[in-house]
Design a protein around this motif. Structure first.
Motif, PDB file in Angstrom:
ATOM      1  N   TYR A   7       0.812  -1.214   0.000  1.00 40.52           N
ATOM      2  CA  TYR A   7       0.000   0.000   0.000  1.00 40.52           C
ATOM      3  C   TYR A   7       0.849   1.270   0.000  1.00 40.52           C
ATOM      4  O   TYR A   7       0.544   2.215  -0.740  1.00 40.52           O
ATOM      5  CB  TYR A   7      -0.974  -0.016   1.179  1.00 40.52           C
ATOM      6  N   ARG A 313      -5.711  -3.188  -4.723  1.00 40.10           N
ATOM      7  CA  ARG A 313      -4.892  -2.423  -3.788  1.00 40.10           C
ATOM      8  C   ARG A 313      -4.793  -0.958  -4.216  1.00 40.10           C
ATOM      9  O   ARG A 313      -4.865  -0.049  -3.379  1.00 40.10           O
ATOM     10  CB  ARG A 313      -3.497  -3.042  -3.684  1.00 40.10           C
ATOM     11  N   ALA A 317      -6.045   2.434  -2.163  1.00 38.05           N
ATOM     12  CA  ALA A 317      -5.096   3.517  -1.875  1.00 38.05           C
ATOM     13  C   ALA A 317      -5.594   4.855  -2.406  1.00 38.05           C
ATOM     14  O   ALA A 317      -5.557   5.874  -1.695  1.00 38.05           O
ATOM     15  CB  ALA A 317      -3.731   3.179  -2.480  1.00 38.05           C
TER      16      ALA A 317
END
Length: 453
Positions: A7, A313, A317
């Motif tokens: 991340y 992901r 984010a």
């Protein structure tokens, strides 16, 4: 390797790609902001007129901008899969469709006065707005072509040049505005006409600069070689992806345009206050818009590789970054409304107290929709990246037009809440859009990409 990115790695990549895009959007926004500020100093009627004219222009512009935004995920996916030919073909046909659209809608701006009066605007404001549009309308051609080329360059992650071209344009616009609106440095005092002329000059300079860069730095793509030759198959693909994007955008813009019209029914001062608050809120939205573009590009790259884990992901984010900025914006709107609003008026403006009183209340409501506005922008960006645009178009249109606008009218006029009620309707429309689109992306679309995370 991309699927293993952490991340923090995603956040760093998003910021490296996104900050120049955010800066570019802010610089582009500054062109309209300078018009609003300087005409606010020039006169209340001129400020109301440019608010109305800019809204009218932007509705038409953003509908055609769907073709440019379609180019972004197509180029990103083609680049990720090593298909350089598709990069060239999609960009060229984006230029074709944008030019055709611009020529099609220009008459609606050249002869806009009866349309504006039919929409219930005050005769003087409608006349001034129409005079502005008769000049500004010519800028839609270079503006849409620039938008296509910016999408092409951004999809290739060449975001620095997008920033610098737009910054140059913003500075040029400010200088020419100052010269022509007020008659400085020996130029004639042209007022509203001068602002329109400055915007047109700025858009032409932007087009020349970005074409020169693309031809110089990316000669292998041959974007402009035999540009006159049609590519009907690719044109169809860009058209089918771009029309839903454009209609989605115009549905949202239409929500704000309808609110501007309703504020106009409340009077010139209410419309002027609305214009200032929309400008302030739009400035903060430029950050979300830059992150939305990043979401499209990175989702498009993952889509080209069929890499679901990387996409998921990255989506978390970019949505998290948008949320953090929204909270910071809410704090500023609530704690410092008067300094924000005062920048748009001279201290001795006789209407200043009334406009400030209306504007402070509207800005408090604008703080409420920062979260939902950012969330719906992120969801739209992610869905565009995977070239899912038709169902999101329907979801957005229903939320804006069947929920948001009726709520604005009901609260503003039936419940007699005035401008605050109109703006609360905006919050409701955006909230439903965010909900529907986030459920669409996480509940269905991402599950169809590649292998399991």
């Amino acid at each position: 390797m991309s699927a293993a990115m952490t991340y923090p790695g995603h956040i760093k990549a998003i910021l490296v790609l996104g900050l120049p895009l955010v800066g570019g959007h802010l610089a582009q926004f500054a062109i309209g902001l300078v018009d609003t500020v300087m005409l606010g100093w020039y006169g209340v009627n001129e400020l109301a007129a440019v608010t109305l004219a800019s809204t009218y222009f932007f509705v038409l512009f953003i509908l055609g901008g769907g073709f440019a935004l379609a180019v972004m995920p197509m180029v990103a996916a083609a680049e990720a899969s090593g298909d350089e030919i598709s990069v060239r073909r999609s960009t060229r046909m984006g230029l074709w469709l944008s030019l055709a659209y611009a020529l099609l809608v220009m008459p609606l701006m050249i002869w806009s006065r009866p349309i504006l009066q039919l929409l219930g605007q005050e005769p003087l404001v409608a006349q001034l707005a129409a005079e502005y549009l008769r000049v500004a309308c010519w800028g839609i051609i270079p503006a849409l072509l620039v938008m296509v080329l910016k999408s092409y360059l951004a999809a290739l992650e060449r975001t620095q040049v997008v920033l610098w071209v737009t910054l140059t344009a913003a500075v040029t616009n400010g200088v020419v505005d100052y010269m022509l609106i007020f008659g400085n440095w020996g130029a004639p005092e042209l007022g509203l006409f001068g602002a329109a002329l400055a915007s047109l000059v700025t858009q032409m300079i932007s087009l020349i600069a970005i074409v020169a860069y693309a031809a110089w730095r990316l000669p292998d793509h041959q974007i402009f070689l035999r540009l006159w030759r049609p590519d009907w198959e690719m044109m169809g693909r860009v058209f089918r992806l771009g029309v839903p994007i454009g209609l989605t955008l115009v549905s949202e813009v239409g929500l704000f345009a309808a609110s501007a019209l309703m504020m106009g029914w409340l009077g010139t001062l209410s419309l002027a206050a609305h214009g200032i608050v929309v400008t302030v809120a739009s400035a903060t939205f430029m950050v979300h818009l830059g992150l939305c573009n990043v979401a499209t590009i990175r989702a498009g790259n993952a889509y080209g590789r069929q890499d679901r884990a990387h996409m998921a992901r990255g989506a978390i984010a970019v949505t998290g970054l948008s949320l953090v900025f929204a909270v910071l914006t809410m704090i500023v709107f609530v704690l410092a409304p008067v300094p924000l609003l005062s920048a748009f008026m001279e201290a001795d403006n006789p209407y200043r107290p009334e406009i400030l009183e209306i504007g402070v209340m509207l800005l408090a409501v604008a703080a409420l929709f920062q979260l939902v506005d950012g969330a719906q922008a992120m969801a739209l960006g992610l869905l565009r990246g995977v070239q899912d645009t038709k169902v999101p178009m329907v979801m957005a249109a229903m939320s804006y037009w069947l929920i948001g606008i009726p709520t604005s009218y009901y609260l503003g006029f039936v419940q007699d809440m005035g401008g605050v009620g109109i703006w609360l309707g905006l919050v409701v429309g955006l909230a439903f859009t965010a909900l529907f689109l986030m459920v669409r992306f996480w509940g269905r679309t991402i599950k169809q990409i590649g292998v399991a995370a």
